[in-house]
Design a protein around this motif. Structure first.
Motif, PDB file in Angstrom:
ATOM      1  N   LEU A   1       0.760  -1.038   0.040  1.00  0.00           N
ATOM      2  CA  LEU A   1      -0.077  -0.005  -0.068  1.00  0.00           C
ATOM      3  C   LEU A   1       0.887   1.377  -0.119  1.00  0.00           C
ATOM      4  O   LEU A   1       0.515   2.233  -0.582  1.00  0.00           O
ATOM      5  N   MET A   2       1.981   1.377   0.814  1.00  0.00           N
ATOM      6  CA  MET A   2       2.769   2.572   0.755  1.00  0.00           C
ATOM      7  C   MET A   2       3.510   2.497  -0.654  1.00  0.00           C
ATOM      8  O   MET A   2       3.711   3.676  -1.166  1.00  0.00           O
ATOM      9  N   LYS A   3       3.940   1.571  -1.077  1.00  0.00           N
ATOM     10  CA  LYS A   3       4.588   1.632  -2.375  1.00  0.00           C
ATOM     11  C   LYS A   3       3.664   2.337  -3.531  1.00  0.00           C
ATOM     12  O   LYS A   3       3.934   3.088  -4.502  1.00  0.00           O
ATOM     13  N   LEU A   4       2.434   1.715  -3.463  1.00  0.00           N
ATOM     14  CA  LEU A   4       1.406   2.190  -4.469  1.00  0.00           C
ATOM     15  C   LEU A   4       1.102   3.729  -4.114  1.00  0.00           C
ATOM     16  O   LEU A   4       1.048   4.521  -5.178  1.00  0.00           O
ATOM     17  N   LYS A   5       1.157   4.009  -2.958  1.00  0.00           N
ATOM     18  CA  LYS A   5       0.816   5.534  -2.312  1.00  0.00           C
ATOM     19  C   LYS A   5       1.822   6.291  -3.236  1.00  0.00           C
ATOM     20  O   LYS A   5       1.645   7.303  -3.557  1.00  0.00           O
ATOM     21  N   ASN A   6       3.019   5.859  -2.854  1.00  0.00           N
ATOM     22  CA  ASN A   6       4.118   6.801  -3.180  1.00  0.00           C
ATOM     23  C   ASN A   6       4.394   6.775  -4.747  1.00  0.00           C
ATOM     24  O   ASN A   6       4.579   7.840  -5.416  1.00  0.00           O
ATOM     25  N   GLN A   7       4.037   5.569  -5.609  1.00  0.00           N
ATOM     26  CA  GLN A   7       3.945   5.761  -6.917  1.00  0.00           C
ATOM     27  C   GLN A   7       2.909   6.810  -7.465  1.00  0.00           C
ATOM     28  O   GLN A   7       3.342   7.439  -8.447  1.00  0.00           O
ATOM     29  N   PHE A   8       1.710   6.558  -6.767  1.00  0.00           N
ATOM     30  CA  PHE A   8       0.859   7.696  -7.320  1.00  0.00           C
ATOM     31  C   PHE A   8       1.002   8.888  -6.884  1.00  0.00           C
ATOM     32  O   PHE A   8       0.768   9.826  -7.703  1.00  0.00           O
ATOM     33  N   MET A   9       1.703   9.304  -6.013  1.00  0.00           N
ATOM     34  CA  MET A   9       2.189  10.718  -5.500  1.00  0.00           C
ATOM     35  C   MET A   9       3.266  11.264  -6.429  1.00  0.00           C
ATOM     36  O   MET A   9       3.126  12.469  -6.956  1.00  0.00           O
ATOM     37  N   ARG A  10       4.190  10.318  -6.796  1.00  0.00           N
ATOM     38  CA  ARG A  10       4.934  10.734  -7.765  1.00  0.00           C
ATOM     39  C   ARG A  10       4.573  10.986  -9.014  1.00  0.00           C
ATOM     40  O   ARG A  10       4.881  11.887  -9.916  1.00  0.00           O
ATOM     41  N   ALA A  11       3.597  10.107  -9.670  1.00  0.00           N
ATOM     42  CA  ALA A  11       3.228  10.226 -10.885  1.00  0.00           C
ATOM     43  C   ALA A  11       2.063  11.483 -11.147  1.00  0.00           C
ATOM     44  O   ALA A  11       2.073  11.910 -12.188  1.00  0.00           O
ATOM     45  N   SER A  12       1.491  11.912 -10.286  1.00  0.00           N
ATOM     46  CA  SER A  12       0.455  12.761 -10.008  1.00  0.00           C
ATOM     47  C   SER A  12       1.112  14.188 -10.161  1.00  0.00           C
ATOM     48  O   SER A  12       2.014  14.448  -9.585  1.00  0.00           O
ATOM     49  N   ALA A  13       0.679  15.088 -11.137  1.00  0.00           N
ATOM     50  CA  ALA A  13       1.201  16.211 -11.295  1.00  0.00           C
ATOM     51  C   ALA A  13       0.768  17.343 -10.383  1.00  0.00           C
ATOM     52  O   ALA A  13       1.293  18.304  -9.861  1.00  0.00           O
ATOM     53  N   ALA A  14      -0.523  17.139  -9.765  1.00  0.00           N
ATOM     54  CA  ALA A  14      -1.225  17.902  -8.949  1.00  0.00           C
ATOM     55  C   ALA A  14      -0.626  17.575  -7.414  1.00  0.00           C
ATOM     56  O   ALA A  14      -0.070  16.903  -7.182  1.00  0.00           O
ATOM     57  N   VAL A  15      -1.039  18.440  -6.525  1.00  0.00           N
ATOM     58  CA  VAL A  15      -0.851  18.378  -5.133  1.00  0.00           C
ATOM     59  C   VAL A  15      -1.697  17.569  -4.589  1.00  0.00           C
ATOM     60  O   VAL A  15      -3.058  17.692  -4.738  1.00  0.00           O
TER      61      VAL A  15
END
Length: 139
Positions: A51-65
């Motif tokens: 879950l933490m890996k998925l969250k970090n990937q999502f946060m890196r991939a998203s351009a928005a805050v």
């Protein structure tokens, strides 16, 4: 300006209510041990590290805050709220002063207009009197 102030008050109260409801939902989700769905079910099925890996990937991939409830600190949230409220108070005070200034200017213009009207009516009455004198002299 008064409507803008009322709108700002409504926005602040709506934000406070929304924040309280969100905090309540997060607290209920954290306190519930049952697998009724939501974040608890996702954590159980994926595992914490995935879950933490998925969250970090999502946060890196998203351009928005992205605002993450897990990483927000209460003190940061409180200082942000107090800064927002202070800024809001300053804007309300500024609008109030502008409204007071505009109102006093409007009252001054009203008094000036009333004086002009009185002067005009007095001049018209004097002119009417002069015309009556002229008509009496001609008759």
């Amino acid at each position: 300006l008064r409507k803008q102030v009322e709108q700002l008050h409504r926005a602040v109260s709506a934000s406070r209510i929304a924040a309280a409801l969100r905090k309540k939902r997060l607290d209920e989700a954290a306190n519930s041990k049952s697998g009724g769905g939501g974040p608890a079910l996702l954590t159980q099925s994926l595992g914490v590290t995935q879950l933490m890996k998925l969250k970090n990937q999502f946060m890196r991939a998203s351009a928005a805050v992205v605002y993450d409830a897990d990483s927000m600190r209460a003190s940061y949230h409180q200082t942000k709220d107090s800064a927002f409220e202070e800024n809001l108070r300053q804007k309300i005070d500024q609008h109030w002063e502008e409204e007071t200034t505009m109102r006093s200017g409007l009252e001054e213009h009203g008094r000036h207009l009333q004086q002009q009207t009185i002067h005009r009516k007095a001049t018209e009455a004097a002119l009417f009197g002069k015309k009556m004198d002229i008509l009496e002299l001609r008759a």
